[in-house]
Design a protein around this motif. Structure first.
Motif, PDB file in Angstrom:
ATOM      1  N   SER A  23      32.870  42.001  42.606  1.00  0.00           N
ATOM      2  CA  SER A  23      33.416  41.551  43.876  1.00  0.00           C
ATOM      3  C   SER A  23      33.009  42.487  45.005  1.00  0.00           C
ATOM      4  CB  SER A  23      34.943  41.473  43.783  1.00  0.00           C
ATOM      5  OG  SER A  23      35.511  41.100  45.012  1.00  0.00           O
ATOM      6  N   ASP A  24      33.047  43.796  44.753  1.00  0.00           N
ATOM      7  CA  ASP A  24      32.636  44.770  45.763  1.00  0.00           C
ATOM      8  C   ASP A  24      31.157  44.591  46.116  1.00  0.00           C
ATOM      9  OD1 ASP A  24      35.159  45.843  45.848  1.00  0.00           O
ATOM     10  OD2 ASP A  24      34.690  47.568  44.569  1.00  0.00           O
ATOM     11  N   ALA A  25      30.315  44.379  45.087  1.00  0.00           N
ATOM     12  CA  ALA A  25      28.883  44.194  45.337  1.00  0.00           C
ATOM     13  C   ALA A  25      28.630  42.927  46.132  1.00  0.00           C
ATOM     14  CB  ALA A  25      28.123  44.154  44.012  1.00  0.00           C
ATOM     15  N   SER A  26      29.382  41.866  45.811  1.00  0.00           N
ATOM     16  CA  SER A  26      29.236  40.613  46.549  1.00  0.00           C
ATOM     17  C   SER A  26      29.638  40.786  48.007  1.00  0.00           C
ATOM     18  CB  SER A  26      30.088  39.527  45.890  1.00  0.00           C
ATOM     19  OG  SER A  26      30.037  38.318  46.626  1.00  0.00           O
ATOM     20  N   ASN A  27      30.751  41.479  48.248  1.00  0.00           N
ATOM     21  CA  ASN A  27      31.190  41.725  49.620  1.00  0.00           C
ATOM     22  C   ASN A  27      30.180  42.569  50.386  1.00  0.00           C
ATOM     23  OD1 ASN A  27      33.581  40.278  49.307  1.00  0.00           O
ATOM     24  ND2 ASN A  27      34.730  42.060  48.628  1.00  0.00           N
ATOM     25  N   ARG A  28      29.568  43.519  49.711  1.00  0.00           N
ATOM     26  CA  ARG A  28      28.557  44.356  50.355  1.00  0.00           C
ATOM     27  C   ARG A  28      27.335  43.518  50.744  1.00  0.00           C
ATOM     28  NH1 ARG A  28      28.461  47.928  46.775  1.00  0.00           N
ATOM     29  NH2 ARG A  28      26.712  47.149  45.545  1.00  0.00           N
ATOM     30  N   ASP A  29      26.926  42.612  49.843  1.00  0.00           N
ATOM     31  CA  ASP A  29      25.785  41.750  50.139  1.00  0.00           C
ATOM     32  C   ASP A  29      26.086  40.800  51.292  1.00  0.00           C
ATOM     33  OD1 ASP A  29      24.062  42.838  48.325  1.00  0.00           O
ATOM     34  OD2 ASP A  29      24.351  41.302  46.789  1.00  0.00           O
ATOM     35  N   ILE A  30      27.314  40.299  51.341  1.00  0.00           N
ATOM     36  CA  ILE A  30      27.687  39.391  52.429  1.00  0.00           C
ATOM     37  C   ILE A  30      27.532  40.100  53.778  1.00  0.00           C
ATOM     38  CG2 ILE A  30      29.642  38.189  53.493  1.00  0.00           C
ATOM     39  CD1 ILE A  30      30.609  37.565  50.642  1.00  0.00           C
ATOM     40  N   ARG A  31      27.868  41.390  53.816  1.00  0.00           N
ATOM     41  CA  ARG A  31      27.778  42.142  55.065  1.00  0.00           C
ATOM     42  C   ARG A  31      26.355  42.545  55.415  1.00  0.00           C
ATOM     43  NH1 ARG A  31      32.256  44.726  52.689  1.00  0.00           N
ATOM     44  NH2 ARG A  31      30.931  46.493  52.128  1.00  0.00           N
ATOM     45  N   SER A  32      25.511  42.789  54.390  1.00  0.00           N
ATOM     46  CA  SER A  32      24.229  43.440  54.676  1.00  0.00           C
ATOM     47  C   SER A  32      22.992  42.644  54.290  1.00  0.00           C
ATOM     48  CB  SER A  32      24.178  44.801  53.965  1.00  0.00           C
ATOM     49  OG  SER A  32      24.285  44.636  52.555  1.00  0.00           O
ATOM     50  N   ALA A  33      23.103  41.673  53.404  1.00  0.00           N
ATOM     51  CA  ALA A  33      21.912  40.960  52.926  1.00  0.00           C
ATOM     52  C   ALA A  33      21.824  39.577  53.568  1.00  0.00           C
ATOM     53  CB  ALA A  33      21.952  40.827  51.403  1.00  0.00           C
ATOM     54  N   SER A  34      20.596  39.115  53.781  1.00  0.00           N
ATOM     55  CA  SER A  34      20.382  37.776  54.312  1.00  0.00           C
ATOM     56  C   SER A  34      20.810  36.735  53.287  1.00  0.00           C
ATOM     57  CB  SER A  34      18.908  37.575  54.646  1.00  0.00           C
ATOM     58  OG  SER A  34      18.131  37.584  53.450  1.00  0.00           O
ATOM     59  N   VAL A  35      21.084  35.518  53.756  1.00  0.00           N
ATOM     60  CA  VAL A  35      21.470  34.450  52.832  1.00  0.00           C
ATOM     61  C   VAL A  35      20.388  34.193  51.791  1.00  0.00           C
ATOM     62  CG1 VAL A  35      22.010  31.994  52.626  1.00  0.00           C
ATOM     63  CG2 VAL A  35      23.120  33.376  54.395  1.00  0.00           C
ATOM     64  N   VAL A  61      21.110  34.424  47.801  1.00  0.00           N
ATOM     65  CA  VAL A  61      20.918  33.285  46.899  1.00  0.00           C
ATOM     66  C   VAL A  61      19.976  33.670  45.761  1.00  0.00           C
ATOM     67  CG1 VAL A  61      19.968  30.944  46.717  1.00  0.00           C
ATOM     68  CG2 VAL A  61      21.405  31.564  48.666  1.00  0.00           C
ATOM     69  N   LEU A  62      18.909  34.380  46.106  1.00  0.00           N
ATOM     70  CA  LEU A  62      17.938  34.780  45.092  1.00  0.00           C
ATOM     71  C   LEU A  62      18.566  35.709  44.060  1.00  0.00           C
ATOM     72  CD1 LEU A  62      14.914  34.055  44.830  1.00  0.00           C
ATOM     73  CD2 LEU A  62      14.406  36.308  45.753  1.00  0.00           C
ATOM     74  N   LYS A  63      19.344  36.685  44.521  1.00  0.00           N
ATOM     75  CA  LYS A  63      20.009  37.613  43.601  1.00  0.00           C
ATOM     76  C   LYS A  63      21.033  36.877  42.740  1.00  0.00           C
ATOM     77  CE  LYS A  63      21.138  41.701  45.286  1.00  0.00           C
ATOM     78  NZ  LYS A  63      21.661  42.734  46.231  1.00  0.00           N
ATOM     79  N   LEU A  64      21.721  35.914  43.335  1.00  0.00           N
ATOM     80  CA  LEU A  64      22.687  35.129  42.575  1.00  0.00           C
ATOM     81  C   LEU A  64      21.989  34.345  41.466  1.00  0.00           C
ATOM     82  CD1 LEU A  64      25.467  33.764  42.091  1.00  0.00           C
ATOM     83  CD2 LEU A  64      24.791  32.089  43.826  1.00  0.00           C
ATOM     84  N   ILE A  65      20.900  33.665  41.809  1.00  0.00           N
ATOM     85  CA  ILE A  65      20.172  32.899  40.804  1.00  0.00           C
ATOM     86  C   ILE A  65      19.711  33.814  39.677  1.00  0.00           C
ATOM     87  CG2 ILE A  65      18.048  31.582  40.392  1.00  0.00           C
ATOM     88  CD1 ILE A  65      18.416  30.391  43.207  1.00  0.00           C
ATOM     89  N   ARG A  66      19.225  34.992  40.038  1.00  0.00           N
ATOM     90  CA  ARG A  66      18.758  35.927  38.996  1.00  0.00           C
ATOM     91  C   ARG A  66      19.916  36.324  38.088  1.00  0.00           C
ATOM     92  NH1 ARG A  66      17.154  37.288  35.176  1.00  0.00           N
ATOM     93  NH2 ARG A  66      15.581  38.856  34.621  1.00  0.00           N
ATOM     94  N   SER A  67      21.097  36.527  38.655  1.00  0.00           N
ATOM     95  CA  SER A  67      22.242  36.923  37.838  1.00  0.00           C
ATOM     96  C   SER A  67      22.699  35.808  36.902  1.00  0.00           C
ATOM     97  CB  SER A  67      23.402  37.356  38.739  1.00  0.00           C
ATOM     98  OG  SER A  67      24.010  36.244  39.379  1.00  0.00           O
ATOM     99  N   LEU A  68      22.386  34.556  37.254  1.00  0.00           N
ATOM    100  CA  LEU A  68      22.803  33.418  36.439  1.00  0.00           C
ATOM    101  C   LEU A  68      21.810  33.094  35.323  1.00  0.00           C
ATOM    102  CD1 LEU A  68      24.132  31.045  39.250  1.00  0.00           C
ATOM    103  CD2 LEU A  68      25.498  32.281  37.571  1.00  0.00           C
TER     104      LEU A  68
END
Length: 248
Positions: A140-152, A156-163
């Motif tokens: 959850s912390d990593a996701s919140n950090r990405d929301i603040r600092s990473a482009s959509v 999305v790409l990191k999410l797909i890789r995690s899945l």
């Protein structure tokens, strides 16, 4: 369905997989084994009556929260060896989310009172429950950090890789683009555009309620390139599964 069965093998990084053989056998012996069809609920958001924890033997489930407007929001995917329902067990509060089968699922339910007795007999398992909670907090912390600092697109790409690898067919993600948008905490239209761009690069394929990753290595290379600031359109071309890799 990739099955473990009550006496099968478990992913070593999962909650059940981290138990000792004696702990695992004793826990599964206390459970009630059942199977579920795609779309069937295993836990229901807001439920106060049914006190049990769940252990996933095989298949994958979606964790879905109810928004104030009444819409459902996908917040996670859980797979073989996962522990579910532990929050209500720990604090006695109503279920905070629903759990729904993505495909054919096998699971054991262990009533709270039986789980109480189990933890008294095997207190070390409490440490494994704490590890489950700590891992989800870190995610959850990593996701919140990405929301603040990473482009959509990068999110999305990191999410797909995690899945990749979380479902029975390791390279197929059986989720809709709307569900991917929910997991990425992004607008669906923006996620749709990102997926179109990734499809043009050959790193993903999309169809109805499905994203396919022909080559995870190409996906990794694109994640690294975009994390270094490369634009989506002229960084890495996917090999399409042919394993012919090369930067463009």
């Amino acid at each position: 369905m990739r099955g473990t069965g009550p006496d099968g093998t478990w992913p070593p990084e999962s909650f059940v997989g981290r138990l000792t053989p004696a702990e695992r056998t004793a826990l599964l012996a206390r459970g009630r084994y059942a199977t579920y069809q795609p779309g069937q609920p295993l836990l229901t958001d807001g439920d106060r009556e049914n006190g049990f924890i769940l252990l996933i033997h095989a298949g994958q489930v979606k964790v879905v929260m109810q928004e104030e407007q009444g819409n459902e929001h996908l917040v996670g995917i859980r797979s073989t060896g996962s522990l579910l329902g532990e929050m209500s067990y720990l604090d006695g509060a109503p279920r905070s989310a629903s759990v729904v089968a993505v495909n054919d699922v096998a699971a054991s339910s262990v009533a709270w009172e039986r789980f109480d007795g189990y933890l008294r007999e095997y207190p070390r398992v409490g440490v494994e429950i704490a590890r489950v909670l700590a891992k989800r907090l870190r995610q959850s912390d990593a996701s919140n950090r990405d929301i603040r600092s990473a482009s959509v697109p990068l999110r999305v790409l990191k999410l797909i890789r995690s899945l990749v690898g979380q479902f029975d067919d390791a390279t197929v993600i059986p989720l809709s683009q709307a569900e991917i948008a929910q997991l990425a905490h992004a607008a669906e239209v923006t996620v749709n555009k990102a997926l179109r761009d990734f499809r043009k690069l050959g790193v993903v394929l999309t169809s109805y309620r499905k994203v396919v990753v022909p080559c995870p290595a190409c996906l990794d290379r694109l994640v690294a390139a975009m994390a270094d600031g490369a634009p989506v359109g002229n960084s890495v071309l996917g090999c399409g599964g042919g394993r012919r890799h090369g930067s463009q």
